[in-house]
Design an enzyme around this catalytic site. Structure first.
Site, PDB file in Angstrom:
ATOM      1  N   ASP A  15       4.651  14.037 -15.888  1.00  9.74           N
ATOM      2  CA  ASP A  15       3.414  14.301 -15.152  1.00  9.74           C
ATOM      3  C   ASP A  15       3.388  13.366 -13.949  1.00  9.74           C
ATOM      4  OD1 ASP A  15       0.868  15.346 -14.532  1.00  9.74           O
ATOM      5  OD2 ASP A  15      -0.143  13.715 -15.586  1.00  9.74           O
ATOM      6  N   SER A  16       2.404  13.573 -13.076  1.00 11.31           N
ATOM      7  CA  SER A  16       2.256  12.668 -11.937  1.00 11.31           C
ATOM      8  C   SER A  16       1.766  11.299 -12.400  1.00 11.31           C
ATOM      9  CB  SER A  16       1.235  13.258 -10.961  1.00 11.31           C
ATOM     10  OG  SER A  16      -0.003  13.453 -11.635  1.00 11.31           O
ATOM     11  N   GLY A  48      -1.472  17.324  -7.075  1.00 10.50           N
ATOM     12  CA  GLY A  48      -2.302  18.516  -6.836  1.00 10.50           C
ATOM     13  C   GLY A  48      -2.759  18.713  -5.408  1.00 10.50           C
ATOM     14  N   CYS A  78       2.062  19.020 -16.817  1.00  5.20           N
ATOM     15  CA  CYS A  78       1.431  18.971 -15.502  1.00  5.20           C
ATOM     16  C   CYS A  78       1.185  20.409 -15.062  1.00  5.20           C
ATOM     17  CB  CYS A  78       2.380  18.260 -14.538  1.00  5.20           C
ATOM     18  SG  CYS A  78       1.890  18.373 -12.824  1.00  5.20           S
ATOM     19  N   ASN A  79      -0.067  20.781 -14.923  1.00  9.00           N
ATOM     20  CA  ASN A  79      -0.400  22.158 -14.536  1.00  9.00           C
ATOM     21  C   ASN A  79       0.049  22.470 -13.112  1.00  9.00           C
ATOM     22  OD1 ASN A  79      -2.550  23.499 -16.618  1.00  9.00           O
ATOM     23  ND2 ASN A  79      -2.621  21.285 -16.660  1.00  9.00           N
ATOM     24  N   THR A  80       0.026  21.439 -12.262  1.00  6.02           N
ATOM     25  CA  THR A  80       0.383  21.656 -10.861  1.00  6.02           C
ATOM     26  C   THR A  80       1.841  22.086 -10.757  1.00  6.02           C
ATOM     27  OG1 THR A  80      -1.257  19.998 -10.289  1.00  6.02           O
ATOM     28  CG2 THR A  80       0.357  20.542  -8.594  1.00  6.02           C
ATOM     29  N   GLU A 159      -7.508   8.360 -13.027  1.00  8.01           N
ATOM     30  CA  GLU A 159      -6.451   7.364 -12.787  1.00  8.01           C
ATOM     31  C   GLU A 159      -7.055   6.015 -12.407  1.00  8.01           C
ATOM     32  OE1 GLU A 159      -2.993   7.323 -12.729  1.00  8.01           O
ATOM     33  OE2 GLU A 159      -2.769   9.355 -13.508  1.00  8.01           O
ATOM     34  N   CYS A 190      -5.910  20.865 -15.977  1.00 12.41           N
ATOM     35  CA  CYS A 190      -5.146  19.709 -15.484  1.00 12.41           C
ATOM     36  C   CYS A 190      -5.048  18.777 -16.684  1.00 12.41           C
ATOM     37  CB  CYS A 190      -5.895  19.045 -14.332  1.00 12.41           C
ATOM     38  SG  CYS A 190      -5.232  17.422 -13.890  1.00 12.41           S
ATOM     39  N   HIS A 192      -4.915  15.778 -16.978  1.00 14.53           N
ATOM     40  CA  HIS A 192      -5.743  14.568 -16.930  1.00 14.53           C
ATOM     41  C   HIS A 192      -7.125  14.795 -17.583  1.00 14.53           C
ATOM     42  CE1 HIS A 192      -2.891  13.046 -13.927  1.00 14.53           C
ATOM     43  NE2 HIS A 192      -3.503  11.874 -13.982  1.00 14.53           N
TER      44      HIS A 192
END
Ligand code: DGL
Length: 278
Positions: A15-16, A48, A78-80, A159, A190, A192
């Site tokens: 993921d990011s 994103g 990660c959905n993006t 974050e 997402c 997160h």
């Protein structure tokens, strides 16, 4: 997919940032004997808000880095990234010779079968601009109405880790106010967002859907319980599985969060990817 030769190979996730830990946590609960490698690209979070070509470069680089671990599967937590590659997944899986899973397909299939009229999706700018959930769900069930809402402030808020409850609630309310009152459910599009599940549950009555659940239901069909875990290791033996965390930056944050959220004391390793400057 699983034979004795690849039983010990890790499942790799990326993921990011810290969002994919929500997927890792559910995976560990469901498949406790698997080995895991998690990469957080905290150098380049958030994904994103980036362009398609920027995300593509990043994701290609991540695949190249993860493949060195000879994973039994790669999960884009990660959905993006999943939105970017939703139509290329089988080609890339074939090319890299490893099954690759995204966050969107399983969820789209599962909600399409639910007797709802309208579902809202909260997601990143990239996911919404590409109508990633809408297109995939409406392809399966054209009668289901999908509205997608860009929640650009949520990833920085999550974050950031230093927002007060009042500040968090104010931001969440901003997006709840944009969400149709006649929606039956809200997809947390997402990875997160499940990190603020408790806040959300207090603020809305909507049914909250975490796409990780549908993904895990699908994975259960491909990842049978490991033979050693079921039959060979006595119950008193310590768990043999390994979780390795990597970050491209902000190692302390990932370490702190793994402790808080996964309840695991794990040292985070540095990942040096060939950085694409974006
Ligand atoms: N957690 C990721 C997702 O599911 C990425 C969020 C971001 O970096 O913008 O989309």
């Amino acid at each position: 997919m699983q034979n004795s030769r690849n039983q010990n190979k890790p499942i790799c996730l990326f993921d990011s940032g810290i969002g994919g830990l929500t997927v890792l946590k559910k995976l560990i609960n469901k498949f406790p004997d698997e080995n895991y490698i998690y990469l957080a690209d905290l150098e380049r979070v958030p994904f994103g808000d980036k362009t398609k070509s920027e995300i593509k470069k990043i994701v290609n680089e991540i695949f190249e880095w993860l493949i060195k671990f000879e994973p039994k599967a790669i999960i884009m937590a990660c959905n993006t990234s999943s939105a970017l590659l939703s139509h290329e997944l089988s080609a890339i899986s074939h090319q890299l010779d490893v099954p690759i899973y995204g966050m969107i397909e399983s969820c789209a299939r599962e909600v399409s079968g639910i007797n709802h009229k309208k579902i809202s999706v909260w997601a990143t700018k990239f996911v919404v601009e590409n109508n990633a959930y809408k297109k995939m769900i409406e392809e399966i069930n054209p009668d289901l109405k999908i509205e997608e809402i860009t929640c650009q402030k949520l990833v920085p808020m999550i974050e950031g880790l230093n927002f007060t409850l009042e500040e968090r609630n104010k931001i969440i309310h901003e997006y709840l106010n944009q969400t149709s009152r006649d929606s039956n459910a809200l997809i947390l599009g997402c990875t997160h967002y499940p990190l603020i599940l408790e806040d959300l549950e207090k603020l809305t009555d909507l049914e909250l859907i975490d796409p990780a659940d549908a993904l895990i239901n699908d994975l259960k069909k491909c990842l049978p319980p490991r033979r050693d875990a079921v039959n060979c290791i006595p119950a008193t033996m310590p768990n043999q599985r390994q979780i390795s965390l990597y970050a491209t930056a902000q190692k302390e944050k990932l370490e702190r969060f793994a402790k808080l959220y996964l309840r695991e004391n794990l040292k985070v390793n540095s990942a040096s990817l060939t950085m694409v400057s974006v």
